[in-house]
Structure formats: structure tokens, C-alpha cells
Design an enzyme around this catalytic site. Sequence first.
Site, PDB file in Angstrom:
ATOM      1  N   LEU A  64      54.457 -75.546 119.680  1.00 46.54           N
ATOM      2  CA  LEU A  64      55.947 -75.187 119.255  1.00 46.54           C
ATOM      3  C   LEU A  64      56.237 -73.729 119.343  1.00 46.54           C
ATOM      4  CD1 LEU A  64      55.473 -77.421 115.985  1.00 46.54           C
ATOM      5  CD2 LEU A  64      56.620 -78.208 118.159  1.00 46.54           C
ATOM      6  N   TYR A 114      67.545 -67.889 128.011  1.00 46.94           N
ATOM      7  CA  TYR A 114      66.565 -68.619 127.309  1.00 46.94           C
ATOM      8  C   TYR A 114      66.396 -69.925 127.861  1.00 46.94           C
ATOM      9  CZ  TYR A 114      65.310 -71.727 123.232  1.00 46.94           C
ATOM     10  OH  TYR A 114      64.750 -72.558 122.538  1.00 46.94           O
TER      11      TYR A 114
END
Length: 380
Positions: A64, A114
Site C-alpha cells: 500500500l 502520478y
Amino acid sequence: MNILVTGAKGFVGKNLCTTLRNIAAGKDRSFGIPTDITVYEFDIDTAPECLEAWCRDCDFVFHLAGVNRPKEISEFMEGNFGFTDTLLKHLERHGNNCPIMISSSVQAGLDNPYGKSKLAGEKLMREYSARTGAKTLIYRFPNLFGKWCRPNYNSVIATFCHHVANGLSIQINDPSAEFSFAYVDDVVAELIGALQGKEHRDGAFCCVPICYKATVGRLADLILGFRATRSDLSVPDLSDPFTAKLYATYLSYLPEREFSYPLVRHTDERGSFTEILRTADRGQFSVNISKPGITKGNHWHHTKNEKFLVVSGQGVIRFRKIDREEIIEYHVSGEKPEVVDIPTGYTHNIENLGDTDMVTFMWASECFDPEKPDTYLLEV
């Protein structure tokens, strides 16, 4: 089972690790997972050598960790590609082909720094799976929300909830802009399902099966409405799952010294009446205090019905059907909690028979409307 969670202190990681710890402690059996699990929690401040050891011993990886608001654009690739590469090399060096889940983003399909870094991380995972045979689960998460999400960062819901709960203004550039959202508890449930081999898939990617769509304008209206519930004593429509989850999220952003709020207490020589909640479809909730020897009520209703629960003191509730003379009595006491229904067509009253105040919790099927009170005075 040893479970490695990277980004353990992040929004999803914190929620996931909390649930995994509850499972390990036997406090949450709803997922049907044995309690013999150990959670390796890795974050930016964890010693690097821990990652090496944990990659050797883990049986499942929730990856994560990532970067989405760096100071420099180059940090996107370092955090979302570089660290993934390091993690996979540790696993491969130890010959650990355990399943690995990676948190990607819907922006992986967009042409921005991103998105490109997330797409590169996905490519690494596919190449690793093809090379080692390890099971990989790539999740392109939508916008996420829930408790512990950082405001003024990358979540419009977290930002709106924080600002409204703290009495700050919110900025809306395009109220018609629509986004997809997933609630963090639904995300955690999906990830624990993936741990059990029960992941949901949508084509080449894994997915959270419960998602919601909402415009920025609707979000603002709902969250601003949550703030108003303290003054009008209403509650949101919790039958709508998205509203219920959004309201739970909003409450988590309340300032710690503002968890409580005052109510209006109506008093006279007989005692007091304090309304607690008003709902659009579930009626009105209140607390009634009667002084010793005091009788309240002596009225009846066509449609409105009520429930009385004496929680302290003792008394009697009397009924009489409006076209009869027979009086029915129910003795009530805080020592023996029981709910008494107040049917329509019966005039009724409640008398305090004790020498202390009698406290009664009351529910009415309709909120009081002075224009249509449905209340008719008649002595029992």
C-alpha cells in the site's frame, strides 16, 4: 500466517492493520480468518533491514506504500516505482513467491507524473508474476474516504468533512464534476477477501465491488447538511448506504472538544421535556421528567402512536378508549424496564407515583407539527 503491509501508517494501511490486529486478538471473527496471524507493519520510518527479513518470512503482501503528493515530481517514480522494485527484488531473492497485492489508482490510465508512476508499478508487478509465477493482485482504487483520511491532501471528502466540521468554508470549482468513491471499510473487507483468495475482478484488475458515484455539489450539500443536524436535531437518511458511510466519516472529523452539543430543555412546575432527535421517517425521540405526584398527558391521537419507557422512578400509565369508560392501567418502573405502546384512539396519561423524579424515554411516530398536532385533550 505472516502478513506484510507496506504503507502501514497510511490511510488504507492504518485501517487494514487495525482490522488485522483485531482478528489476531480474536476481537473480530466476522471474516472467518484464524487468529494465528502476525502482521508486519512497514512504513517510511521502519528500519530497512526489517523489510528484508519480512520479505523472507511473509505469506502475503499488501503493498500500500506510495507517493501522491511529493515535493518534487521525481519522487513520484521513486516512491511508486522504485520502492515497488525494491520490494519485489527482496521477495525474489528469498524465493518467496507468496501472493502480493498492490495499490494502484484509476489515474494509472492518465498521462500525468502520478499516473505514469502507478502504471510503471503495475508493469513491474506483471513482469514479476510472469517471471516467478507469484499471484499478483492489482487494484486501481477510485477516490477513497473514511475515518483517518488526511484532509487537504488528495481526498475531497476528507477535506470537505474536516472544513465543515471545524466551521471552515469549502471551495467548489465545478459542482457538476462527478467522481467514483469507495469507503475504506469496504476496501478493507475486499482486501481481507483477497487474503482468502476471494478477490473481486473486473477484467485485468481487481476491484472493490461496492463503489458510489457522486458530484462535488451533492457531496457539499450532504456534508453541510450534517452540520445542520445539531441545530435542527435531525439525522441524515441512513437508509442510503453512501449517506450513512459519509456521515460516519464526517463525525470522525469533529473537533475533540466539540463532540457534545446542547439541547433545549422545556421546564415548568411539572418537570421537563427535552427533545433529542427528529427524523423524517422514524419519528421523534425525547426525554420526559415528571415531578412526584404529577400527571402528564390526558390526550389521544388519530394516527400518531408512541412508545414510553420509564428508566428511573415509578409510575402508572392509564388508558381509556375514547368511547368507553373502562380504564386500563400499566404500572411502570425503572427497576423493571419495559416498553409500553400508546395505541391510537386511546386517551392516556402517565403519573409519577414515587417520591423522586420519574424519567421516561419517549418515542413518537411523527415529529410534532403545531399546524397538524394530531393531539386532542381528553381526561382519562
